[in-house]
Motif scaffolding. Structure first.
Motif, PDB file in Angstrom:
ATOM      1  N   PRO A  45      40.045  -5.362   7.692  1.00  0.00           N
ATOM      2  CA  PRO A  45      39.784  -4.400   8.708  1.00  0.00           C
ATOM      3  C   PRO A  45      40.309  -3.021   7.345  1.00  0.00           C
ATOM      4  N   ARG A  61      35.847  -2.574   7.710  1.00  0.00           N
ATOM      5  CA  ARG A  61      35.247  -1.615   9.358  1.00  0.00           C
ATOM      6  C   ARG A  61      35.866  -0.496   9.448  1.00  0.00           C
ATOM      7  N   ARG A  78      43.804  -9.963  10.184  1.00  0.00           N
ATOM      8  CA  ARG A  78      42.947 -10.433  11.327  1.00  0.00           C
ATOM      9  C   ARG A  78      43.165  -9.777  12.803  1.00  0.00           C
ATOM     10  N   ARG A  79      44.114  -8.113  12.881  1.00  0.00           N
ATOM     11  CA  ARG A  79      44.249  -8.106  13.867  1.00  0.00           C
ATOM     12  C   ARG A  79      44.286  -6.181  13.694  1.00  0.00           C
ATOM     13  N   ASP A  80      43.556  -5.932  12.799  1.00  0.00           N
ATOM     14  CA  ASP A  80      43.591  -4.114  12.315  1.00  0.00           C
ATOM     15  C   ASP A  80      43.738  -4.029  11.834  1.00  0.00           C
ATOM     16  N   LYS A 136      47.943  -4.715  12.472  1.00  0.00           N
ATOM     17  CA  LYS A 136      48.753  -4.297  13.335  1.00  0.00           C
ATOM     18  C   LYS A 136      50.074  -4.979  12.913  1.00  0.00           C
ATOM     19  N   LYS A 141      44.329 -12.676  20.036  1.00  0.00           N
ATOM     20  CA  LYS A 141      44.304 -11.945  20.203  1.00  0.00           C
ATOM     21  C   LYS A 141      43.532 -11.641  19.166  1.00  0.00           C
ATOM     22  N   GLU A 142      42.781 -11.753  18.651  1.00  0.00           N
ATOM     23  CA  GLU A 142      42.421 -11.315  16.893  1.00  0.00           C
ATOM     24  C   GLU A 142      40.981 -10.904  17.516  1.00  0.00           C
ATOM     25  N   SER A 143      40.888  -9.261  16.180  1.00  0.00           N
ATOM     26  CA  SER A 143      39.506  -9.025  16.288  1.00  0.00           C
ATOM     27  C   SER A 143      38.237  -9.443  16.159  1.00  0.00           C
TER      28      SER A 143
END
Length: 678
Positions: A70, A73, A141-143, A145, A663-665
């Protein structure tokens, strides 16, 4: 290097580590050299990082160097910024290294050096480092969070709500304990009070200098801060000897508590660049330098451990805090072994800075190893003291007596000889009026650290300077957490109340900033005041409560991590988080039940309240005991709900009743791999 040489090297490291651990664990009837603890720690960490963390990285998490983080990105130059791995390592270490690795081992030394040392080493390699590593990677892997957001997404809405409530409660207790440690370190110490007070204007000056006067001149402001800190230490000696100034700055615990509460409110409300950022930078600068010097001092001096491996107090009758070695040694030492607080950092700013996924291993697992090494050095600093000196400093007056002669007699009768004259001479040597009843661990660490430095760098003549340098070092450690934790708590309250009235949720609206800062400071300030007024020194009740809360937060983090691992179709590897989870549940739930219901008034909150009520004790102390029991019970219920919900989720997935879906990006290839190849 040929494989045979690598095998021989690591076999040698393993053999040396095993020999050092055997020396620590099996040597009886004679004192050992502190170097054995350093050798055992180095070998254990080296093997853990080389083999266990590599196994987790490859088999459990499957780190992917081709996957964009992240920070890449979502790069916005403010919150998400691709950052050099060594800079991220330093940031992460500075953020996680609060009072815990310094204070916990010192308090647990009342059991002897053996239980705490073994827990620090095993807890870090198999628990704390694993937690920090996996939570960091899952957040990446989840931005980026937070833990509460991951708990809600992966475990359900109830898990998210309960996790939020648990975390805000734990932050309040954490900050209260941090403040109490500072109060106990500075009470009746004009030298220490002046030095710590001066770090506030120094930090403000550094903030203004770096933002307004000479923007970007980091080296200049570093040199300026270093010189001013040294002047503050030297100035403290002059102030303490001044007839008027010394008297004005000789403050009792209640006065110091009020000043720290006011400071906490101001630190939360002023702009981050003015105080928090420069203080963090100054703190990191002092932390890393002092830790390096302490390590060199231990290696150069090779001091002897005077504390035995096990003391008589493993039976639960300890003067520093009451409770048997199991479970209380394992909640007293949290940071340095396993700390739930780290999961907030691993799912906070750090995942927004990671440049490559493969760097999560060094930052998450590696930084926790570095903090664990700090805990080993704190254990050494406490145990190089004569046991009589250690207990005189750390035992509250309610246990050993307020008069120096009475305290010395009580401690000597325990089998740890000490005289009032020896304690008076030591207090004079470090520039203090008295060292009796300085509960909280910080003064004992400072005396041990000053002893090591004075014998390797400068001699006994400068022991007072080293002692107050150590006090400043510890207070900077702690006030950094107090600053950042109060601000994080304020953000969480604003976020929650913003759902009730939207303007409160605006972090830029100053009335909201002031109101929510007042709420979070009032919450931890109440527990601080409770500790200050406690005749047993406050640490006896608040530090176990902090340890329970901290380890319960680690339980929440490991529940979330285990759920994600199972959803990744890696159930066969779930033991890497499940085993430390089971251990923490057994430790924290047992400790919580003891703290609530134990018949010993020195252990059980409710039995102590009944004892006070039966003797016509202070109504406020009775209320505080009952409140502590209630808070402990609520935390246990909330974490039990998360644990139960997680277990039901695991059963549903493993039985095939629910699809295993994380619930990964989405995967996005990194551009950094191409740039490095080019």
């Amino acid at each position: 290097m040929p494989k045979i040489f690598r095998v021989l090297i690591w076999t040698g490291v393993a053999a040396l580590g095993a020999f050092a651990l055997a020396t620590i664990a099996l040597r009886r009837g004679e004192q050992i050299n502190a170097m054995w603890l350093v050798v055992a720690a180095f070998c254990t960490y080296a093997l853990g990082y080389r083999f266990y963390s590599k196994f987790i990285a490859a088999k459990v998490l499957a780190l992917d160097g081709q996957r964009a983080t992240p920070a890449e990105r979502l790069d916005n130059g403010r919150d998400f910024v691709p950052t050099n791995k060594w800079v991220v390592f330093g940031h992460h270490f500075a953020a996680i290294a609060g009072p815990g690795p310094l204070v916990g081992p010192v308090l647990a030394a009342q059991f002897g050096y053996l239980p705490g040392t073994l827990w620090i080493l095993a807890g870090a390699v198999f628990g704390g480092c694993v937690q920090d590593f996996v939570v960091l990677l899952f957040s990446v892997r989840r931005d980026g969070k937070s833990l509460t957001e991951m708990a809600r997404e992966e475990g359900g809405k109830l898990g998210g709500i309960v996790a939020y409530a648990a975390i805000i409660s734990i932050i309040v207790i954490l900050l209260a304990v941090c403040a109490l440690v500072v109060v106990n370190a500075l009470k009746n110490s004009p030298w220490g009070t002046f030095t710590i007070a001066m770090t506030i204007p120094i930090a403000l000056l550094m903030g203004v200098y770096l933002r307004r006067i000479r923007p970007g001149k980091v080296l200049e402001v570093s040199a300026l801060g270093f010189v001013l800190v040294l002047l503050a230490i030297l100035g403290g000696q002059w102030v303490s000897q001044h007839a008027s100034l010394g008297k004005w700055l000789t403050l009792g615990a209640p006065a110091l508590a009020i000043f720290i509460i006011i400071y906490g409110f101001a630190a939360s409300a002023v702009p981050v660049w003015l105080l928090l950022a420069p203080r963090d930078y100054l703190s990191t600068f002092v932390k890393l330098g002092t830790i390096a010097m302490l390590a060199l001092g231990i290696i150069g001096l090779r001091p002897t451990l005077h504390m035995p491996p096990l003391t008589r107090f493993i039976d639960g009758s300890g003067p520093v805090f009451a409770g048997k070695v199991f479970p209380f040694a394992f909640i007293t030492i949290a940071c340095g072994a396993v700390s739930g607080f780290h999961s907030l950092i691993s799912s906070g700013t750090t995942p927004k800075l990671i440049r490559r996924e493969t760097e999560a291993r060094m930052v998450g697992y590696g930084a926790m190893m570095a903090e664990s090494m700090v805990a080993i050095m704190a254990m050494i600093a406490a145990c190089v003291l004569q046991p009589g000196t250690y207990f005189a400093i750390n035992s509250p007056s309610g246990i050993v007596g307020a008069a120096p002669e009475a305290a010395a007699t009580t401690i000597s009768n325990w089998g740890f000889p000490i005289t009032a004259g020896e304690m008076h001479s030591l207090a004079q040597a470090v520039g203090e009026q008295t060292l009796y009843n300085r509960t909280g661990g910080a003064p004992a660490f400072a005396v041990g650290m000053a002893h090591i430095f004075a014998n390797s760098l400068g001699g006994q003549a400068v022991m007072a300077l080293w002692y107050h340098f150590a006090i400043m070092f510890e207070a900077l450690f702690i006030l950094t957490v107090l600053d950042a934790g109060t601000r994080v708590g304020r953000f969480m309250i604003q976020d929650a109340l913003g759902h009730v009235w939207k303007p409160i949720g605006r972090t830029s609206w100053y009335p909201s900033v002031l109101a929510t800062s007042a709420l979070i400071v009032a919450a931890w300030g109440y527990f601080l005041w409770q500790g200050v007024k406690d005749p047993l020194g406050g640490i006896n009740s608040l530090w176990p409560l902090f340890g329970i809360a901290n380890q319960l937060l680690a339980t929440v983090a490991l529940c979330v991590a285990t759920t994600i691992i199972i959803k990744m179709h890696k159930a066969r590897y779930a033991s890497v988080t499940l085993l430390p989870l089971v251990w923490l549940v057994s430790v924290t739930f047992t400790a919580s039940l003891h703290k609530m219901f134990d018949a010993n008034p020195r252990i059980g909150f409710l039995s102590h309240a009944r004892q006070l009520a039966a003797t016509g004790g202070n109504a406020r102390l009775i209320f505080n005991d009952r409140l502590d029991a209630f808070v402990t019970g609520i935390l246990i219920v909330m974490v039990a709900m998360i644990l139960l919900e997680s277990m039901l989720e695991w059963i549903r997935i493993l039985s095939g009743r629910k699809e295993a879906k994380v619930k990964e990006s989405p995967f996005v290839p990194t551009r950094f791999a191409t740039e490095e190849q080019g």
